[in-house]
Design a protein around this motif. Sequence first.
Motif, PDB file in Angstrom:
ATOM      1  N   ALA A 388      -0.160 -12.895  14.745  1.00 36.80           N
ATOM      2  CA  ALA A 388      -0.009 -11.817  13.772  1.00 36.80           C
ATOM      3  C   ALA A 388      -1.317 -11.064  13.622  1.00 36.80           C
ATOM      4  CB  ALA A 388       0.446 -12.389  12.432  1.00 36.80           C
ATOM      5  N   ASP A 389      -1.193  -9.848  13.098  1.00 37.43           N
ATOM      6  CA  ASP A 389      -2.364  -9.015  12.866  1.00 37.43           C
ATOM      7  C   ASP A 389      -3.073  -9.500  11.598  1.00 37.43           C
ATOM      8  OD1 ASP A 389      -4.267  -7.101  12.557  1.00 37.43           O
ATOM      9  OD2 ASP A 389      -2.881  -5.484  11.998  1.00 37.43           O
ATOM     10  N   LYS A 390      -4.232 -10.101  11.776  1.00 32.59           N
ATOM     11  CA  LYS A 390      -5.044 -10.531  10.636  1.00 32.59           C
ATOM     12  C   LYS A 390      -6.239  -9.595  10.417  1.00 32.59           C
ATOM     13  CE  LYS A 390      -2.628 -14.200   9.744  1.00 32.59           C
ATOM     14  NZ  LYS A 390      -3.232 -15.546   9.719  1.00 32.59           N
ATOM     15  N   LEU A 391      -6.519  -8.734  11.377  1.00 34.23           N
ATOM     16  CA  LEU A 391      -7.682  -7.866  11.259  1.00 34.23           C
ATOM     17  C   LEU A 391      -7.501  -6.824  10.153  1.00 34.23           C
ATOM     18  CD1 LEU A 391      -8.902  -7.083  14.896  1.00 34.23           C
ATOM     19  CD2 LEU A 391     -10.139  -8.247  13.063  1.00 34.23           C
ATOM     20  N   THR A 392      -6.280  -6.277  10.058  1.00 35.85           N
ATOM     21  CA  THR A 392      -6.060  -5.213   9.075  1.00 35.85           C
ATOM     22  C   THR A 392      -6.337  -5.711   7.663  1.00 35.85           C
ATOM     23  OG1 THR A 392      -4.372  -4.249  10.507  1.00 35.85           O
ATOM     24  CG2 THR A 392      -4.386  -3.558   8.202  1.00 35.85           C
ATOM     25  N   GLY A 393      -5.818  -6.872   7.357  1.00 39.25           N
ATOM     26  CA  GLY A 393      -6.063  -7.413   6.029  1.00 39.25           C
ATOM     27  C   GLY A 393      -7.512  -7.779   5.805  1.00 39.25           C
ATOM     28  N   PHE A 394      -8.152  -8.328   6.833  1.00 41.64           N
ATOM     29  CA  PHE A 394      -9.538  -8.738   6.675  1.00 41.64           C
ATOM     30  C   PHE A 394     -10.459  -7.523   6.470  1.00 41.64           C
ATOM     31  CE2 PHE A 394     -13.739  -9.715   8.372  1.00 41.64           C
ATOM     32  CZ  PHE A 394     -14.043 -10.888   7.718  1.00 41.64           C
ATOM     33  N   LEU A 395     -10.204  -6.449   7.237  1.00 40.49           N
ATOM     34  CA  LEU A 395     -11.072  -5.279   7.139  1.00 40.49           C
ATOM     35  C   LEU A 395     -10.856  -4.508   5.840  1.00 40.49           C
ATOM     36  CD1 LEU A 395     -10.846  -3.957  10.807  1.00 40.49           C
ATOM     37  CD2 LEU A 395     -12.704  -5.264   9.764  1.00 40.49           C
ATOM     38  N   ARG A 396      -9.683  -4.564   5.289  1.00 37.81           N
ATOM     39  CA  ARG A 396      -9.400  -3.826   4.059  1.00 37.81           C
ATOM     40  C   ARG A 396      -9.647  -4.674   2.810  1.00 37.81           C
ATOM     41  NH1 ARG A 396      -3.822  -0.600   4.464  1.00 37.81           N
ATOM     42  NH2 ARG A 396      -4.726   0.226   2.537  1.00 37.81           N
ATOM     43  N   ARG A 397      -9.861  -5.945   2.999  1.00 30.14           N
ATOM     44  CA  ARG A 397     -10.060  -6.823   1.837  1.00 30.14           C
ATOM     45  C   ARG A 397     -11.449  -6.617   1.258  1.00 30.14           C
ATOM     46  NH1 ARG A 397      -9.834 -12.939   3.373  1.00 30.14           N
ATOM     47  NH2 ARG A 397     -11.916 -12.366   4.141  1.00 30.14           N
ATOM     48  N   PRO A 398     -11.584  -6.462  -0.022  1.00 26.07           N
ATOM     49  CA  PRO A 398     -12.911  -6.327  -0.628  1.00 26.07           C
ATOM     50  C   PRO A 398     -13.671  -7.642  -0.514  1.00 26.07           C
ATOM     51  CG  PRO A 398     -11.235  -6.538  -2.334  1.00 26.07           C
ATOM     52  CD  PRO A 398     -10.496  -6.398  -1.022  1.00 26.07           C
ATOM     53  N   PRO A 399     -14.987  -7.578  -0.479  1.00 30.50           N
ATOM     54  CA  PRO A 399     -15.768  -8.818  -0.352  1.00 30.50           C
ATOM     55  C   PRO A 399     -15.530  -9.740  -1.534  1.00 30.50           C
ATOM     56  CG  PRO A 399     -17.170  -6.962  -0.957  1.00 30.50           C
ATOM     57  CD  PRO A 399     -15.831  -6.385  -0.604  1.00 30.50           C
ATOM     58  N   VAL A 400     -15.397 -10.998  -1.226  1.00 31.81           N
ATOM     59  CA  VAL A 400     -15.194 -12.006  -2.252  1.00 31.81           C
ATOM     60  C   VAL A 400     -16.526 -12.277  -2.931  1.00 31.81           C
ATOM     61  CG1 VAL A 400     -14.429 -14.356  -2.727  1.00 31.81           C
ATOM     62  CG2 VAL A 400     -13.271 -12.995  -0.976  1.00 31.81           C
ATOM     63  N   LEU A 401     -16.543 -12.087  -4.245  1.00 38.50           N
ATOM     64  CA  LEU A 401     -17.774 -12.298  -4.992  1.00 38.50           C
ATOM     65  C   LEU A 401     -17.915 -13.778  -5.306  1.00 38.50           C
ATOM     66  CD1 LEU A 401     -17.641  -9.237  -7.424  1.00 38.50           C
ATOM     67  CD2 LEU A 401     -18.813  -9.449  -5.232  1.00 38.50           C
TER      68      LEU A 401
END
Length: 971
Positions: A388-401
């Motif tokens: 599955a495409d995991k890159l799209t979610g990873f690139l659009r996800r804001p950094p975890v503080l």
Amino acid sequence: MSGPRESTSFTALRGQLQEAAATFAGGPDALEGILLGMVDDVDRAVREPLEIFPVCHHSPASALAMARRLREKQPKVVYLELCEDMAPLLTELRNCRLPVAVQAFAGDVEGFPAEWAPLSVVAPVTEASAEYQAIAYALDTPGVELVLVDRSSDHVFQWDRRGEHAQEGATPPEEAEAALHGEAVGVEIGDLRPRFAELEEHLLRHGKVRHWSEWWHQYVEVPLGDSDHDTYRQVMFLIGSLFRRLAPGEGSRVRVDEDRERYMWTRMREHLTATGTDPEDCLYVCGAFHAASRVEEFGVHGGSDTFAISPRTATTWQYGLIPSSHAAIEAQFGLAAGSVSIAATEWAKSLKRTRVKPFRLEGQAGTKKPGKKTAAALAPAPQSTVAADKLTGFLRRPPVLDGLDEAELLGWSVDIVRAARRNGYLASTADAIAVFETSILLAGMRDRAKPTPYDFQDAAVTCIEKDSVPGRRDVRRLVEIIMGGDRIGQVGYDSLPPLARDVYDRLAPLELKLEQRGVRRALLDMASRPELQACSDVLWMLRRLMPQGAARPIMGERGLGERSIQESWDLALGTHQRALIELGYEGVSLEQVLEQRLRRDAYGAQATTATVLAAVEDATLYLRSRRLSDELGTHALKVLATERSVDGAPEVLRRVRALLAYYRTSEPVLPSWIESFVKTGYAHYCTLLPTAFRDEDATVGQVAAMLGFLFSMESLALSLGCDRTQLELAVVQSHPDEPSKTALLWAAQVQLGTLSRAELRARCDELLDNPLVVPAYPRYLSGFVHALEPVPGLADVVVEAVSNAFGRLPDTVLLPRLPLLITTLRSGASDLAPLLIREAGRIFPGRLAALDTWVPPWRTPQTDPFAAARPKPAPDVHCGATLLTTHPATCDAMAELLGYDGGWAQSEVPLPSGVGLLATHPATCDAVAELLGYDGGWTGTAAGPNPSGGAVLTARHPATADALESLLAGG
């Protein structure tokens, strides 16, 4: 190249990237091609049947993901990007304490330029690395095969030009920890760094970091630390494709990279074909840069028979393990200082946080023993056919503080203040608070919710270091230490080469832990423990073969004919373990290695006579080998005959004198080679002497050494059949132009007897009296000082010349030349200074008070030096008178012959012998007086004629009268 048909997994991502390219670039152009090409590379790598696991070297995130995936997938074959010829050595890792490096070493090369030798390739291994996880899993899991698929060590040098090796790894600094790899070429899995300088600069500037290691930690390590397997793979594929597509077109480097990828895929297909293994049961571990490859041979179904692997050269490679360290890895691969130590700390924290169980080799030194296995092995996870495409979610996800861990940061602050105090800093509790607050402030300025170790390091430097470093460690280094420090590996005894094990065995009587790092003091008393003599021999050979500091004598020495009964050593064999291991690549014993090195030095293309004689001396000193000494000595004779310069004359003289003294005291007869050497050297230096006097390149010290050889070896050379006339003719033919060499020539003439000491003193006085020569007089003094080497008997004349120079030369001439005289005595004639000092102490007064009335001996009137030894006649005793009275018959016969008829007169006052005879025959006395230059006449007195001439002459010269009387008595 045209790849396989695109899948629909990344359709959404492609559309978003096309929109972004159109927005930022204003339409389709190169940017769109790069962005879409990156997605294609990821798609292609993900759909490959043989699972590719991209890694970055010494990355805790990669190691963590590798440990997870190995326990889930449990592959039967692990393909690893590492030199294929290093495979047999990996099992020895369990005997070592990490980090260590697998090394391939070649001392003698065939097929490569000779100046490249020795060749060395190292592959460092740390516990916080994905490659170690794969190795430990494969070696300790039954039924799992580990296959190394990268180019061999021989191909490393076949494909790469020697000049590129210096660029592949940074030059290590001089520190011992950072120089553990020496000049070896580094090979690592996953060299992931931008090759586009502008790209790296852009990333560092916008990431608000100082160096690449900090950027990678902040923007890759932390986000990928808790990600799932598919996300990790796709992100690493994307990064590798980005760096690959934005790499400048370096033809040679790109060619090597692509050839490596072709090599690895060719090897994997060969193994799959030979074993029939299903690609689904395999795992290919390689760097992310190579995972996004676009070569035709990529993949299980890639082009076959399109790449021919060249054969290896005839070079013989040897393999072993050498100790490594975090600093050595950082220095060789251009990483920031402390980055590997910080990675090791992050690895330990990640294991505690995620509770992932890492793989460790059974019996690995420095690790805890595993407990009993209670749980069964996990079943392999089912394999998904489409990722599955995991890159799209990873690139659009804001950094975890990540929230601030105050306890951790507070502990760091307290530890750094404590370490700073121990190292001389005036740090206090206030500094700990300042470091704590400044770390949070810096993290906020850099858009970070949690201070990283690099933020803390900057804060500590700002708050504690101030303006100076009181000790040998600065604050930045102290932070690296408290973050984990520079861990230094160690190779276990069982993994050492035979020579290293033999050294440890032979030094066992010392009862020291020599395998540990640090300095160990060894005390050897051979008088009470004769078995320690063998240890002493080993230590002296180690001192000759290993780097300085590995074996350093504190007390005791070894020279020709000298043996110490007590010795003290500082040993650091554990610190210099790499050098000891590399000795094992040259032979199986120290004696064999030393003999090989001596032969290499003696028979080398640049070998001189002095070099060969040094080899002879070392063979005698350390090996006690008469066979090798005679062989090398015979070779020294051949080298001497071919030399046409006198550059090595001082060293030749020193070593020949030492060898002669040794053989004369320890051997019944001199070896034949040294007799031939003296004979040949005498004729050789006689031939070169006139040329050396005129040669501007030949120094006065070298010419003095030639004369020293000729004069000191003269007696032996003449006994062997040499002709002294050859030396006399060489001196006559010498006409130097330089004042120092002229003085040296005069000293040689004095030694040969063609110039007297009085004439030499007169020449020195003439030089001082001539105002045109006075400025050059100090140069004559330099020649006289060097003349003490061939003619040490001129020490008094040299002291006289120096004293006259200080007494008569003007300050304008003397003072500028004083440094030259001092440097001459210190550097060129240091062994001659004691001779001058001893002679000066004999001539000059010993007390200051006597100096005012002291008159130099060369200014006192010259007297007969043998006058005091001659016997003096007793006063008032005349040999003639005693002889006449003892033998009166002889005197009467002489008087009768001369017509004298007087008798013996009795007188209370004894007259000088011969007075009566002179008065009777005045003509004889007058003739003798005239002969002696006396022109007085006869004078008369009232008492009668007084033979004034004879009497006065007799009174002045009684010995003449006695001799004349004895002559007459004998007649």
